[in-house]
Design a protein around this motif. Structure first.
Motif, PDB file in Angstrom:
ATOM      1  N   UNK A  38       0.813  -1.213   0.000  1.00 44.50           N
ATOM      2  CA  UNK A  38       0.000   0.000   0.000  1.00 44.50           C
ATOM      3  C   UNK A  38       0.852   1.271   0.000  1.00 44.50           C
ATOM      4  N   UNK A  39       2.099   1.204   0.495  1.00 42.65           N
ATOM      5  CA  UNK A  39       2.980   2.375   0.530  1.00 42.65           C
ATOM      6  C   UNK A  39       4.126   2.135  -0.443  1.00 42.65           C
ATOM      7  N   UNK A  40       4.210   2.985  -1.490  1.00 42.85           N
ATOM      8  CA  UNK A  40       5.257   2.869  -2.512  1.00 42.85           C
ATOM      9  C   UNK A  40       5.823   4.269  -2.729  1.00 42.85           C
ATOM     10  N   UNK A  41       6.977   4.516  -2.093  1.00 41.53           N
ATOM     11  CA  UNK A  41       7.444   5.893  -2.031  1.00 41.53           C
ATOM     12  C   UNK A  41       8.807   6.142  -2.619  1.00 41.53           C
ATOM     13  N   UNK A  42       9.047   7.405  -2.929  1.00 46.06           N
ATOM     14  CA  UNK A  42      10.371   7.939  -3.241  1.00 46.06           C
ATOM     15  C   UNK A  42      10.568   9.162  -2.377  1.00 46.06           C
ATOM     16  N   UNK A  43      11.797   9.307  -1.874  1.00 48.03           N
ATOM     17  CA  UNK A  43      12.131  10.447  -1.033  1.00 48.03           C
ATOM     18  C   UNK A  43      13.069  11.379  -1.779  1.00 48.03           C
ATOM     19  N   UNK A  44      12.915  12.664  -1.499  1.00 48.98           N
ATOM     20  CA  UNK A  44      13.775  13.681  -2.104  1.00 48.98           C
ATOM     21  C   UNK A  44      14.219  14.633  -0.996  1.00 48.98           C
ATOM     22  N   UNK A  45      15.520  14.836  -0.884  1.00 51.27           N
ATOM     23  CA  UNK A  45      16.103  15.714   0.133  1.00 51.27           C
ATOM     24  C   UNK A  45      16.331  17.082  -0.510  1.00 51.27           C
ATOM     25  N   UNK A  46      15.534  18.066  -0.070  1.00 52.27           N
ATOM     26  CA  UNK A  46      15.670  19.419  -0.629  1.00 52.27           C
ATOM     27  C   UNK A  46      16.415  20.333   0.328  1.00 52.27           C
ATOM     28  N   UNK A  47      16.907  19.788   1.446  1.00 54.12           N
ATOM     29  CA  UNK A  47      17.620  20.605   2.418  1.00 54.12           C
ATOM     30  C   UNK A  47      19.079  20.780   2.040  1.00 54.12           C
ATOM     31  N   UNK A  48      19.774  19.667   1.753  1.00 55.47           N
ATOM     32  CA  UNK A  48      21.196  19.749   1.435  1.00 55.47           C
ATOM     33  C   UNK A  48      21.393  20.546   0.145  1.00 55.47           C
ATOM     34  N   UNK A  49      20.641  20.194  -0.886  1.00 60.05           N
ATOM     35  CA  UNK A  49      20.589  21.007  -2.106  1.00 60.05           C
ATOM     36  C   UNK A  49      19.127  21.222  -2.477  1.00 60.05           C
ATOM     37  N   UNK A  50      18.822  22.425  -2.932  1.00 60.01           N
ATOM     38  CA  UNK A  50      17.443  22.868  -3.109  1.00 60.01           C
ATOM     39  C   UNK A  50      16.958  22.579  -4.525  1.00 60.01           C
ATOM     40  N   UNK A  79      23.314  15.483  -0.637  1.00 55.99           N
ATOM     41  CA  UNK A  79      24.613  16.105  -0.381  1.00 55.99           C
ATOM     42  C   UNK A  79      25.394  16.321  -1.672  1.00 55.99           C
ATOM     43  N   UNK A  80      25.346  15.336  -2.558  1.00 58.74           N
ATOM     44  CA  UNK A  80      26.097  15.404  -3.813  1.00 58.74           C
ATOM     45  C   UNK A  80      25.168  15.278  -5.017  1.00 58.74           C
ATOM     46  N   UNK A  81      23.925  15.747  -4.837  1.00 58.31           N
ATOM     47  CA  UNK A  81      22.942  15.769  -5.925  1.00 58.31           C
ATOM     48  C   UNK A  81      22.394  17.195  -6.016  1.00 58.31           C
ATOM     49  N   UNK A  82      23.083  18.089  -6.740  1.00 53.77           N
ATOM     50  CA  UNK A  82      22.658  19.486  -6.766  1.00 53.77           C
ATOM     51  C   UNK A  82      21.720  19.857  -7.917  1.00 53.77           C
ATOM     52  N   UNK A  83      21.499  18.948  -8.874  1.00 55.92           N
ATOM     53  CA  UNK A  83      20.716  19.271 -10.065  1.00 55.92           C
ATOM     54  C   UNK A  83      19.779  18.123 -10.419  1.00 55.92           C
TER      55      UNK A  83
END
Length: 776
Positions: free
Chosen positions: A172-184, A493-497
């Motif tokens: 029932x839960x199928x997710x992807x997470x995105x960290x917008x804090x380290x790089x916006x 951290x190392x994903x800026x784009x």
């Protein structure tokens, strides 16, 4: 041979041929359905359905949800085919139309659907609008890749093969997470990511909104959280990205995220609440619920910088391992937390609020007088129980607002309420999800071993994720229902784009989509075939995905007289080009066509290309060496091992530290009695080369490790990282050579192995045996 026997043989051969043809036709027919994730039940049918300007979408009822779904499908054709499908409510039967129908009789959960495609009509039936949306996504993947184009495409046959599909997700839960804090990432980039989640039938978008490096959500009651906390000067992560951008533009920090603040150039950004409302609505219409994360009580430096009273020490900073956290012993802190969460709750309509509760530096709590008083008053015996006290208070508040709380698995350590949903991430603590499920918690599986898409991918990554089963072996047949689903994470951290995010997530995202949706029975060959056939669609969507590496390409090779650069081109790659002058290969650089003999030191830059796009750049260094002379020395079996305790970030940090324990060992690995984290090892002695030759040595470790032979560093696998294997080579005479191996474990798991093979003599690497190891 008699005539009767001859006739029998002929009949047998004809029957065999017919069966073979029928089997081949069925196989070819099934290969026409490149849907990811794989539907639960798919039955190929004869014929095709042709979309034309006369095709209409007939809605079973006139509702906002169905009108959106009709327009969603029609807009694809308006953009790419140049004609609309004119959604309209009605019940009349006719030919050449698409029917979207809600029917409570359809069995399954809210996301189940039935799709029937014939040469006359298409019918999607579901008991909920979510199911209709997933049926549309399956149609989308059956359509030609041109449906993803942003402008009208000519000479395209807009048709799909006939089929019957009965489908619903496994979890029932199928997710992807995105960290917008380290790089916006800005609003448009969030929407682009949401579109990709929708295509592959994900239903949760976990957005990591706050951390030490930035606070990204407007909170009206505390304006300084974004006025100050959303902006920063360059940090160590940025510096790494800037260095890598010299050879890979995907690491270049976008200029749109910079501004001048008080005469200083700062990086960052944030979402106003109105912007976030628009993103939430956009996701909701595509079947995706956003799960916001406000990380607490740790990872709060961006907030404490602006509101120093929130910590126990009146200010922000760093402890032994992580940043100084919120103080759980001050009522003013709970007032702040509840005021922030009140605005978050009002903004996000989904059932879950994520509070993190991971990687908390508790040293300031242990020393704080107010914490000692609180612990005595509440009967708490440890700082872990103090964290549990904090987590339980926050959950009680969220429950009062009708929300469920998610926390990372460290939240279990002090004991928490079974109502808390646990997000399991620490792959090196395999019992955590078992204990959580057995304790009554719902669990979302997102372990480092399979779900951390910020870990550098390799040629095995797609298969590795695809073969992940979220149900731990210890839960088979019991408490399985508490495993609610899966998620993959993109820590930035190392994903800026977006280009770098594409590279790190695609095609692994498709593997995770399959894990979350499809049956647990695996058909990897079928899956990889579907992945290969979707690359051209990703091209049309302008996704900068990662393609397979050149197999067995060495980054470094040692030779004495000559060597050969021999490359195998992956089937999906169009061509390989190279340079030897240090420049990055372009479309006009030398084309690799056959093996290249190397007789002098050479550094190759090698690039793969697909459809004119440079996919990846590799470096292959060929170093010419002379055989290192063996030493005359008497040795005893085994190596000397020194054990150090401390916090290390590189192997050199051990130098000069006090040895905690010493012993003689016969294998290079981690002793059973070592600490879980915060230790180092050094192995010294001699390696007895059984014959003259070029030796390849491999160190596989989590975290850093190095190998020196004499004074030459042969393997450099240093620094904090997950499990990585690095190979080095050195030319050795037969006999004994001094070696020195260093290793440290910072946090996040323990792993160390030492293997070798003799170049040109052995194909497979193997552990270095005790017969080759000695000490004086």
């Amino acid at each position: 041979m008699t005539k009767s026997v001859y006739r029998i043989i002929v009949v047998f051969l004809v029957a065999t041929a017919l069966y073979s043809c029928q089997t081949k036709e069925k196989t070819n027919a099934r290969e026409a359905y490149h849907i990811i994730p794989q539907p639960q039940k798919l039955t190929p049918k004869d014929g095709t359905f042709q979309f034309t300007a006369n095709t209409q979408i007939i809605l079973s009822e006139d509702s906002e949800e169905l009108r959106f779904l009709g327009n969603y499908l029609s807009d694809m054709f308006s953009r790419a085919a140049g004609f609309s499908l004119n959604p309209t409510q009605g019940t009349e039967a006719g030919k050449g139309n698409i029917y979207l129908s809600l029917d409570t009789a359809i069995e399954g959960n809210d996301e189940a659907y039935q799709l029937i495609v014939s040469s006359e009509n298409i019918t999607i039936t579901a008991n909920h609008a979510s199911g209709l949306l997933y049926g549309i996504q399956s149609i989308r993947q059956l359509l030609p890749d041109a449906i993803e184009a942003k402008e009208v495409q000519s000479n395209v046959s807009w048709e799909i093969p006939s089929v019957e599909i009965e489908d619903e997700p496994r979890f029932e839960y199928r997710g992807m997470q995105m960290d917008v804090s380290r790089h916006f990432f800005d609003v448009d980039e969030l929407k682009t990511f949401i579109d990709r989640l929708a295509l592959f039938k994900f239903n949760r978008f976990h957005i990591h909104l706050t951390d030490d490096q930035g606070w990204r959500l407007q909170i009206n009651r505390y304006p300084e959280l974004t006025d100050n906390g959303a902006w920063r000067t360059m940090n160590s992560h940025d510096k790494v990205c800037i260095e890598r951008a010299e050879t890979d533009p995907a690491f270049e920090l976008p200029k749109k995220h910079f501004k001048e603040k008080e005469g200083i150039e700062v990086y960052g950004g944030f979402y106003t609440q109105e912007q976030m409302k628009a993103v939430i609505a956009y996701a909701s219409k595509r079947g995706i619920t956003i799960v916001p994360e406000i990380d607490m009580p740790g990872h709060m430096k961006a907030a404490i910088d602006s509101y120093p009273d929130l910590s126990c020490v009146e200010g922000a900073g760093w402890g032994q391992t992580f940043s100084i956290p919120l103080c759980p012993c001050e009522e003013g802190v709970y007032e702040f937390v509840e005021n922030v969460l009140e605005e978050v709750v009002e903004l996000f309509p989904g059932e879950y609020i994520h509070i993190g509760a991971d990687e908390v530096e508790k040293s300031t709590w242990a020393d704080a007088l107010q914490c000692k008083e609180l612990m005595k008053r509440e009967g708490l015996e440890s700082v872990e129980e103090l964290q549990s006290y904090f987590v339980k208070r926050v959950e009680k508040y969220l429950n009062s607002k009708g929300k469920k709380m998610i926390g990372w698995d460290e939240a279990l350590e002090g004991g928490i309420n079974p109502s808390t949903t646990i997000m399991y991430w620490r792959g090196w603590v395999p019992q955590a999800p078992v204990e959580a499920a057995e304790g009554g918690h719902n669990v979302i599986m997102t372990p480092t071993s399979h779900s951390y898409f910020d870990y550098e991918p390799n040629n095995e990554s797609v298969s590795h994720v695809y073969n992940f089963d979220p149900i731990p072996e210890a839960l088979r047949g019991k408490h399985e229902e508490n495993i609610k689903g899966v998620q993959a994470n993109l820590w930035s951290e190392y994903i800026p784009t977006m280009a770098r995010l594409d590279y790190m997530s695609m095609p692994r995202m498709m593997s995770m989509a399959e894990v979350g949706w499809s049956n647990k029975e695996k058909d990897e060959a079928n899956f990889l075939s579907r992945v290969d056939n979707i690359y051209s669609r990703l091209d049309a969507m302008e996704i900068k995905y990662r393609l397979p590496d050149i197999p067995s390409l060495p980054s470094y090779d040692a030779f004495v007289e000559s060597d050969t650069l021999e490359l195998e081109k992956p089937g999906i790659i169009d061509e390989i080009r190279y340079t030897t002058d240090g420049s990055i290969p372009g479309i006009r650089s030398a084309l690799y066509e056959s093996p290249i003999v190397v007789t002098q030191p050479t550094v190759f830059k090698i690039a793969t290309f697909r459809k004119g796009r440079r996919v990846k750049v590799y470096k292959a260094e060929y170093e010419q060496q002379t055989y290192r002379k063996a030493e005359e020395v008497n040795t005893q079996p085994g190596l000397k091992m020194n054990y150090y305790e401390g916090e290390f970030s590189k192997v050199a940090d051990m130098d000069g530290e006090k040895v905690a324990k010493s012993s003689i060992v016969t294998v290079v690995d981690i002793p059973d009695w070592s600490k879980e984290n915060g230790f180092g090892l050094q192995f010294k002695g001699y390696l007895d080369a059984p014959e003259i030759g070029v030796y390849s040595f491999y160190l596989r470790s989590d975290d850093g490790s190095t190998l020196k032979v004499g004074d030459k560093t042969v393997v450099d696998n240093d620094g904090g990282h997950g499990v990585i294997e690095v190979r080095g080579q050195i030319a050795l005479e037969k006999g004994k050579h001094p070696i020195h191996i260093k290793y440290f474990e910072g946090s996040g798991g323990e792993s160390l192995s030492f293997q070798y093979h003799l170049k040109g003599k052995e194909k497979e690497k193997k552990p270095v045996p005790v017969s080759m190891l000695g000490h004086k």
